[in-house]
Design an enzyme around this catalytic site. Sequence first.
Site, short mmCIF file in Angstrom:
data_model
loop_
_atom_site.label_atom_id
_atom_site.label_comp_id
_atom_site.label_asym_id
_atom_site.label_seq_id
_atom_site.Cartn_x
_atom_site.Cartn_y
_atom_site.Cartn_z
N GLY A 90 8.89 -72.00 -30.38
CA GLY A 90 9.79 -71.14 -29.61
C GLY A 90 9.09 -69.88 -29.12
N ASN A 114 4.29 -76.88 -31.18
CA ASN A 114 3.84 -77.66 -32.34
C ASN A 114 4.97 -78.42 -33.03
OD1 ASN A 114 4.94 -75.18 -33.16
ND2 ASN A 114 3.93 -75.28 -35.13
C1 LIG Z 1 20.41 -74.89 -34.45
C2 LIG Z 1 19.68 -76.10 -34.23
C3 LIG Z 1 20.49 -77.04 -33.47
C4 LIG Z 1 20.11 -78.40 -33.81
C5 LIG Z 1 18.68 -78.60 -33.57
C6 LIG Z 1 18.18 -79.67 -34.41
C7 LIG Z 1 16.94 -79.94 -34.56
C8 LIG Z 1 15.88 -79.15 -33.91
C9 LIG Z 1 15.49 -79.78 -32.69
C10 LIG Z 1 14.81 -79.17 -31.83
C11 LIG Z 1 14.30 -77.80 -32.00
C12 LIG Z 1 12.95 -77.78 -31.50
C13 LIG Z 1 12.57 -76.47 -31.08
C14 LIG Z 1 11.93 -75.74 -32.19
C15 LIG Z 1 11.29 -74.68 -31.94
C16 LIG Z 1 10.74 -73.81 -32.98
O1 LIG Z 1 10.37 -72.72 -32.64
S1 LIG Z 1 10.62 -74.31 -34.60
C17 LIG Z 1 9.69 -73.02 -35.40
C18 LIG Z 1 8.24 -73.30 -35.29
N1 LIG Z 1 7.48 -72.22 -35.80
C19 LIG Z 1 6.37 -72.43 -36.51
O2 LIG Z 1 5.95 -73.52 -36.74
C20 LIG Z 1 5.67 -71.18 -36.98
C21 LIG Z 1 5.53 -71.18 -38.43
N2 LIG Z 1 4.87 -69.96 -38.83
C22 LIG Z 1 3.54 -69.76 -38.76
O3 LIG Z 1 2.78 -70.56 -38.26
C23 LIG Z 1 3.02 -68.49 -39.36
O4 LIG Z 1 4.04 -67.95 -40.16
C24 LIG Z 1 2.57 -67.42 -38.33
C25 LIG Z 1 3.65 -67.09 -37.31
C26 LIG Z 1 1.30 -67.89 -37.57
C27 LIG Z 1 2.20 -66.13 -39.09
O5 LIG Z 1 1.31 -66.46 -40.11
P1 LIG Z 1 1.01 -65.43 -41.28
O6 LIG Z 1 0.62 -64.14 -40.69
O7 LIG Z 1 0.05 -66.09 -42.19
O8 LIG Z 1 2.43 -65.21 -42.00
P2 LIG Z 1 3.18 -66.18 -43.04
O9 LIG Z 1 2.97 -67.61 -42.66
O10 LIG Z 1 2.81 -65.74 -44.41
O11 LIG Z 1 4.71 -65.86 -42.75
C28 LIG Z 1 5.29 -64.61 -43.12
C29 LIG Z 1 6.76 -64.85 -43.47
O12 LIG Z 1 7.44 -65.28 -42.28
C30 LIG Z 1 8.16 -66.49 -42.56
N3 LIG Z 1 8.20 -67.31 -41.32
C31 LIG Z 1 7.17 -67.72 -40.59
N4 LIG Z 1 7.58 -68.42 -39.52
C32 LIG Z 1 8.93 -68.49 -39.60
C33 LIG Z 1 9.94 -69.09 -38.77
N5 LIG Z 1 9.67 -69.77 -37.65
N6 LIG Z 1 11.24 -68.95 -39.16
C34 LIG Z 1 11.55 -68.27 -40.29
N7 LIG Z 1 10.63 -67.66 -41.11
C35 LIG Z 1 9.33 -67.78 -40.76
C36 LIG Z 1 7.33 -67.14 -43.65
O13 LIG Z 1 8.13 -68.07 -44.33
C37 LIG Z 1 6.96 -65.95 -44.49
O14 LIG Z 1 8.10 -65.59 -45.26
P3 LIG Z 1 7.94 -65.15 -46.78
O15 LIG Z 1 7.04 -63.94 -46.74
O16 LIG Z 1 7.29 -66.29 -47.50
O17 LIG Z 1 9.32 -64.87 -47.23
#
Ligand SMILES: CCCCC/C=C\C/C=C\CCC/C=C/C(=O)SCCNC(=O)CCNC(=O)[C@H](O)C(C)(C)COP(=O)(O)OP(=O)(O)OC[C@H]1O[C@@H](n2cnc3c(N)ncnc32)[C@H](O)[C@@H]1OP(=O)(O)O
Length: 210
Positions: A90, A114
Amino acid sequence: MHMQSPPVNSLSLDFLTELCISLEKLEMDKGCRGLIITSVLSNQPKVFSAGLDILEMYGKSPEHCGEFWKVVQEMWLKFYGSNMGSSPAGGCLLSLTCDYRIMADNPRYTIGLNETQLGIVAPFWFKETMVNTVGHRNTEVALQLGLLYKPAEALKIGLVDQLVPEDQVFTVASQTMTKWLTIPGNVSVITTKSTLNLLFSFQLWCFNLV
Ligand SMILES: CCCCC/C=C\C/C=C\CCC/C=C/C(=O)SCCNC(=O)CCNC(=O)[C@H](O)C(C)(C)COP(=O)(O)OP(=O)(O)OC[C@H]1O[C@@H](n2cnc3c(N)ncnc32)[C@H](O)[C@@H]1OP(=O)(O)O
């Protein structure tokens, strides 16, 4: 516009709603001709947006999911110009909706759709926005493998327009915006954009998305 929703600017319902309201206000402001969107997370300056908030898509009621999905579409229909660090899923969509993308040149940052890596499917309008930017073949590979591109790779396929040193991102974005704003008359620019997006607009209409 500075995005600051710790820890990683994930797009939650609240955050997206606020974003859409801010954009609506800017749209109504006749003095506003362009928008640069950037991340100013104090603890995490390297992330533009982590994409949709994963916690919003798990274990929630159908009503909540409907509301969330509606605001995701709203956000996508409204965006303009950006500069950034990491932008998965997103976050990438957010930047793809902009006219020009400037990325910090640091190989630690990545951008891409991704979704397949997460076991989910990039919706049709995510895919189509990507196709319109990098072409069908690049999208085919990128989406099926759920690729996240480093800056140099993203530039090569046209996913971003420019790479700049990290400390110059905002300056270059401002200079770029100034250049774009020298084009006279809103009407010609808006009409040109509409023409470029004509087929896509029709597809969205067919899918009942607009
Ligand atoms: C309502 C839905 C209707 C129905 C739909 C049904 C199905 C869905 C179908 C289609 C949807 C498709 C479209 C989807 C789109 C998306 O965007 S999905 C999200 C994809 N995002 C990712 O894959 C990113 C994941 N995150 C990362 O890669 C990394 O976190 C980073 C952004 C590169 C940052 O890395 P770093 O600096 O190492 O930080 P951390 O990984 O330690 O993360 C810090 C904290 O942030 C939390 N977090 C990370 N990403 C997300 C996120 N997307 N949502 C919520 N929280 C997130 C992570 O858990 C850490 O939290 P804590 O510190 O552990 O509490």
